[in-house]
Scaffold this active site. Structure first.
Site, PDB file in Angstrom:
ATOM      1  N   LYS A   1       0.894  -1.163   0.000  1.00 48.01           N
ATOM      2  CA  LYS A   1       0.000   0.000   0.000  1.00 48.01           C
ATOM      3  C   LYS A   1       0.929   1.208   0.000  1.00 48.01           C
ATOM      4  O   LYS A   1       1.275   1.768   1.036  1.00 48.01           O
ATOM      5  CB  LYS A   1      -0.937  -0.040   1.213  1.00 48.01           C
ATOM      6  CG  LYS A   1      -2.101   0.936   1.075  1.00 48.01           C
ATOM      7  CD  LYS A   1      -3.174   0.618   2.085  1.00 48.01           C
ATOM      8  CE  LYS A   1      -4.166   1.772   2.222  1.00 48.01           C
ATOM      9  NZ  LYS A   1      -4.972   2.002   1.034  1.00 48.01           N
TER      10      LYS A   1
HETATM   11  C1  LIG Z   1      -6.212   0.655  -4.230  1.00 46.64           C
HETATM   12  C2  LIG Z   1      -6.915  -0.029  -3.107  1.00 46.64           C
HETATM   13  N1  LIG Z   1      -7.399  -1.268  -3.308  1.00 46.64           N
HETATM   14  C3  LIG Z   1      -8.052  -1.920  -2.324  1.00 46.64           C
HETATM   15  C4  LIG Z   1      -8.253  -1.352  -1.085  1.00 46.64           C
HETATM   16  C5  LIG Z   1      -8.966  -2.103  -0.009  1.00 46.64           C
HETATM   17  O1  LIG Z   1      -8.092  -2.472   1.000  1.00 46.64           O
HETATM   18  P1  LIG Z   1      -8.555  -2.689   2.497  1.00 46.64           P
HETATM   19  O2  LIG Z   1      -9.792  -3.523   2.444  1.00 46.64           O
HETATM   20  O3  LIG Z   1      -7.423  -3.410   3.116  1.00 46.64           O
HETATM   21  O4  LIG Z   1      -8.821  -1.359   3.073  1.00 46.64           O
HETATM   22  C6  LIG Z   1      -7.779  -0.067  -0.841  1.00 46.64           C
HETATM   23  C7  LIG Z   1      -7.980   0.579   0.447  1.00 46.64           C
HETATM   24  O5  LIG Z   1      -7.122   0.604   1.244  1.00 46.64           O
HETATM   25  C8  LIG Z   1      -7.086   0.601  -1.867  1.00 46.64           C
HETATM   26  O6  LIG Z   1      -6.608   1.833  -1.669  1.00 46.64           O
END
Ligand SMILES: Cc1ncc(COP(=O)(O)O)c(C=O)c1O
Length: 289
Positions: free
Chosen positions: A158
């Site tokens: 991330k």
């Molecule tokens: C690009 C992206 N994909 C997917 C997610 C979903 O991730 P999570 O469920 O861990 O928040 C997020 C959010 O954080 C995101 O920014």
């Protein structure tokens, strides 16, 4: 009314200490600002408890490793810091943003091994990410940018740099009156939205893109487990764009998005159906359990 995000009352945790909100500053020659050497987490606290907080802290450390730096705090220390921020600001329901980055230091080129790794945690009250879309279904544009190959970018991190194409896609979507954009991946398969994963329903079964070149969201994993517990078949697979026409329902998952129904993607329409509502309600119950 709160001011801009740099101009609020409250406390932010910065490099091991709680500081006044307006004093949580960095220098203009911060490496991350120039070369995107930054990773972050988005988390939500419900009734004073951060949902899957430990998983998020592990992912933060993992994201940093993928970007070739080590966060100088253990998961337990990060957990304690997040709760200290919630307590200092008096919040039990809030969005929590933890981030770590290469700071300013002796290096100002692309390499930055000598620059310190810094970390901060801020939190704020954040309601529904997609506003009233939770009830009637979000309208999504189709992005022109594609999720990159894992050989091009560390797609399981991330990492701030991966959001450049998301911001551009979301701006284009909003200019067309949409709440977000669906992105294809580098091969042309359906991938995800700019900050959330995607699910589709057809004939009582659920289909979700295989997370092989984008973030395998913690909410995504939670919802897949929840569906399986309900006895619903979940297919994690590559989804072709032409399949969109045959799907009956669609929803987004993410920490900020929670479970948000989708009513439209480009020219394709979806109903906010019983399964979508059921998953949204079950998720809401789970995070507060
Ligand atoms: C690009 C992206 N994909 C997917 C997610 C979903 O991730 P999570 O469920 O861990 O928040 C997020 C959010 O954080 C995101 O920014």
């Amino acid at each position: 009314m709160a001011g801009g995000y740099d101009d609020r009352d409250g406390k932010i945790w910065l490099d091991g200490q709680l500081v006044e909100w307006r004093d949580a500053r960095v220098h203009i020659l911060t490496h991350a600002l120039h070369y995107a050497s930054s990773v972050f987490e988005g988390e939500r606290a419900y009734n004073g408890k951060i949902f899957k907080g430990v998983e998020h802290s592990h992912r933060l450390r993992k994201s940093a490793e993928l970007l070739d730096f080590e966060i100088p705090y253990a998961v337990e220390e990060i957990e304690a810091a997040k709760y200290a921020v919630l307590e200092a600001n008096g919040w039990s329901d809030a969005y929590v943003r933890a981030l770590a980055w290469r700071g300013a230091g002796p290096d100002m080129g692309v390499a930055s091994l000598r620059n310190p790794v810094r970390m901060a945690i801020a939190a704020w009250e954040w309601g529904s990410y997609y506003g009233d879309a939770k009830m009637k279904g979000a309208k999504l544009d189709i992005a022109k940018w594609k999720r990159p190959s894992p050989e091009t970018a560390p797609s399981q991190a991330k990492a701030a740099g991966l959001y450049m194409i998301c911001t551009m896609s979301k701006h284009a979507a909003e200019a067309k009156g949409c709440s977000d954009a669906m992105m294809f991946d580098y091969r042309g398969y359906v991938a995800e939205a700019t900050g959330a994963n995607m699910f589709f329903v057809k004939d009582g079964e659920v289909h979700t893109p295989l997370a092989d070149c984008f973030l395998n969201g913690i909410t995504r994993q939670t919802v897949i487990a929840m569906l399986k517990e309900k006895g619903i078949t979940v297919h994690e697979r590559h989804i072709m764009p032409e399949e969109l026409e045959g799907f009956e329902q669609c929803w987004l998952t993410g920490t900020a998005a929670e479970v948000t129904p989708v009513g439209q993607i480009g020219d394709y329409n979806f109903e906010v159906g019983a399964l979508t509502r059921d998953v949204a309600e079950s998720y809401e119950k789970l995070v507060r359990a």
